[in-house]
Design a protein around this motif. Structure first.
Motif, mmCIF file in Angstrom:
data_model
loop_
_atom_site.group_PDB
_atom_site.id
_atom_site.type_symbol
_atom_site.label_atom_id
_atom_site.label_comp_id
_atom_site.label_asym_id
_atom_site.label_seq_id
_atom_site.Cartn_x
_atom_site.Cartn_y
_atom_site.Cartn_z
ATOM 1 N N ILE A 241 0.923 -1.330 -0.038
ATOM 2 C CA ILE A 241 0.009 0.152 0.081
ATOM 3 C C ILE A 241 0.945 1.242 -0.039
ATOM 4 N N TYR A 242 0.714 2.187 -1.001
ATOM 5 C CA TYR A 242 1.675 3.283 -0.976
ATOM 6 C C TYR A 242 0.919 4.661 -1.002
ATOM 7 N N ARG A 243 1.564 5.576 -0.213
ATOM 8 C CA ARG A 243 0.833 6.898 0.023
ATOM 9 C C ARG A 243 1.953 7.748 -0.215
ATOM 10 N N TRP A 244 1.630 9.018 -0.633
ATOM 11 C CA TRP A 244 2.283 10.255 -1.129
ATOM 12 C C TRP A 244 1.345 11.322 -0.851
ATOM 13 N N THR A 245 1.953 12.506 -0.752
ATOM 14 C CA THR A 245 1.576 13.633 -1.096
ATOM 15 C C THR A 245 2.221 14.725 -1.920
ATOM 16 N N ILE A 246 1.592 15.538 -2.595
ATOM 17 C CA ILE A 246 2.244 16.657 -3.378
ATOM 18 C C ILE A 246 1.346 17.732 -3.215
ATOM 19 N N ARG A 247 2.300 18.669 -3.440
ATOM 20 C CA ARG A 247 1.721 20.114 -3.154
ATOM 21 C C ARG A 247 1.602 20.617 -4.516
ATOM 22 N N ILE A 248 0.656 21.274 -5.095
ATOM 23 C CA ILE A 248 0.491 22.016 -6.292
ATOM 24 C C ILE A 248 1.028 23.373 -5.968
ATOM 25 N N GLU A 249 2.374 23.742 -6.551
ATOM 26 C CA GLU A 249 3.115 24.892 -6.116
ATOM 27 C C GLU A 249 2.540 25.943 -7.185
#
Length: 138
Positions: free
Chosen positions: A16-24
């Motif tokens: 199970i894979y989790r990541w967070t990105i911020r739209i800059e």
């Protein structure tokens, strides 16, 4: 045209894979980005969600509307992504996404787990000076 940028992370069956990105930053002329997963070497399967409306597409199929209506993912938004490749109660994996502090929404429940290759996370950017940042795990 959009240019897919793939990570070096390999998503494999059983995890199970989790990541967070911020739209800059988004390009003012072409502000749509696509977030999701591709097969190895950007081959299918593709599972993508667009930032302009949260519409979604699999492989080469037409874009589908988000069941809850359009939802903009804008500059400054944090996008939390979860890809479940465990196959606990299914023969397929799932892709869910949450925006900022909102609840997770499942966009795909048909990610093939029987393939002998890994998947990769992707961000497809269609405009000049678009920028996203990979954030520490939530």
């Amino acid at each position: 045209w959009v240019i897919p940028v793939g990570g070096s992370w390999r998503l494999m069956r059983g995890g199970i894979y989790r990541w967070t990105i911020r739209i800059e930053q988004k390009c003012s002329g072409r502000p749509q980005l696509q977030l999701g997963i591709h097969g190895a070497n950007h081959n299918q399967p593709w599972r993508l969600v667009t930032t302009s409306r949260c519409s979604w597409s699999r492989d080469d199929e037409p874009w589908q509307d988000r069941p809850g209506g359009d939802r903009l993912i804008d500059e400054g938004s944090f996008v939390h992504i979860e890809v479940d490749m465990r196959g606990i109660n299914s023969t397929t994996g799932s892709f869910s996404l949450a925006i900022d502090d909102g609840p997770f929404e499942e966009f795909f429940d048909d990610i093939p787990l029987s393939q002998p290759y890994s998947l990769i996370p992707v961000v497809s950017m269609g405009g000049n000076q678009s920028r996203v940042r990979l954030c520490p795990n939530y």
